[in-house]
Write a protein that holds these residues in place. Sequence first.
Motif, PDB file in Angstrom:
ATOM      1  N   VAL A 168       0.566  -0.805  -0.084  1.00 21.87           N
ATOM      2  CA  VAL A 168       0.113  -0.251  -0.104  1.00 21.87           C
ATOM      3  C   VAL A 168       0.982   1.335  -0.024  1.00 21.87           C
ATOM      4  O   VAL A 168       1.642   1.440   0.961  1.00 21.87           O
ATOM      5  CB  VAL A 168      -0.709  -0.317   1.191  1.00 21.87           C
ATOM      6  N   TRP A 169       0.833   2.101  -0.743  1.00 17.02           N
ATOM      7  CA  TRP A 169       1.356   3.287  -1.123  1.00 17.02           C
ATOM      8  C   TRP A 169       0.771   4.320  -2.108  1.00 17.02           C
ATOM      9  O   TRP A 169      -0.562   4.255  -2.542  1.00 17.02           O
ATOM     10  CB  TRP A 169       3.000   3.368  -2.315  1.00 17.02           C
ATOM     11  N   SER A 170       1.129   6.343  -1.888  1.00 20.54           N
ATOM     12  CA  SER A 170       0.797   6.689  -2.617  1.00 20.54           C
ATOM     13  C   SER A 170       1.607   7.605  -2.519  1.00 20.54           C
ATOM     14  O   SER A 170       3.112   8.432  -1.979  1.00 20.54           O
ATOM     15  CB  SER A 170      -0.013   7.549  -1.343  1.00 20.54           C
ATOM     16  N   ASP A 171       2.185   8.000  -3.898  1.00 14.52           N
ATOM     17  CA  ASP A 171       2.514   9.130  -4.071  1.00 14.52           C
ATOM     18  C   ASP A 171       2.617  11.009  -4.207  1.00 14.52           C
ATOM     19  O   ASP A 171       3.449  11.824  -3.870  1.00 14.52           O
ATOM     20  CB  ASP A 171       2.795   9.354  -5.133  1.00 14.52           C
ATOM     21  N   ASN A 172       0.947  11.177  -3.132  1.00 19.25           N
ATOM     22  CA  ASN A 172       0.936  13.002  -2.533  1.00 19.25           C
ATOM     23  C   ASN A 172       0.392  12.167  -1.345  1.00 19.25           C
ATOM     24  O   ASN A 172      -0.505  13.957  -1.261  1.00 19.25           O
ATOM     25  CB  ASN A 172       0.440  13.470  -3.546  1.00 19.25           C
ATOM     26  N   ALA A 173       0.158  11.416  -0.891  1.00 23.63           N
ATOM     27  CA  ALA A 173      -0.929  11.503   0.223  1.00 23.63           C
ATOM     28  C   ALA A 173       0.023  10.684   1.035  1.00 23.63           C
ATOM     29  O   ALA A 173       0.897   9.965   1.241  1.00 23.63           O
ATOM     30  CB  ALA A 173      -2.050   9.979   0.422  1.00 23.63           C
TER      31      ALA A 173
END
Length: 272
Positions: A87-92
């Motif tokens: 699970v990952w995010s580039d803006n959160a």
Amino acid sequence: MMKNLKIWFPMCLALCLWSACDERTPDLYSAPDGIYFNNRTSGSVLVDTTTLTFVYEPDETMYLDVPVVIQTIGRQADIDRPVNLKVWSDNAEEGVDYELLTPAVVPAHASMFSYVVRLKRTEAIKTELKSIYLELSANEYFTTFLERDSTGSEERPYTEMLKFRIDFSDFYSTPPAGWLPEYVGEFSERKLRLMWKLFDDVVDRADYNVKGAIPFNKWVYMQREIDTYMTKQLYILLGYEQGTVDVDALVDPAAEGDDRQLLDFTPITSDN
């Protein structure tokens, strides 16, 4: 001779039927245990993305919990089975914009579980759409042989089954599904927020985003009340009446003097 045929024919027929039935008996499950995302619309259509917004939620709602369904293929087990889930995010940022509430584990005696992601209502999402990505990979318990499902659409021919995306915000990118321009004109977020302010005791906020949820008699009532309200605001703006213009009725609440402009609720009809 005829007597012998009468005896042997039923025996042969029974033997053939037994043999045919045996050929049609399915083999026991022997495929490898698999895993995939199994999230569907109300019409049972498999999807690999969900988009959520806080705009229809009460002002005091500070988070939304999103269950992401993870499904297994194969027999259930009598032990908990961990899942390889990235699970990952580039803006959160985890802990600031979202939290992960559920262990990535298929419980014993279960063939699916819901992995819950908590989305937080921050100031940042009032102007920025944030995205969270989830991806499954193989481990000692599960293979990932189901990668895509065909949609039958030329525009988007398949749905991902090992990847899932959550988009969330606190603003409008499109008009709500229930918006009727023939009563209240072209959509804008400021117009809808003013309607919430005026009619929260008449219409639930979530109903604006459900086609047909607001009956026509309520639209007629709201149209009449808005016309009366905006006429009063215009008279105050022009100095015909005493009072202060409601900043929520202005296109730009920071505007002053002659730059002040009221929201336009002029109905849009087919004759216009």
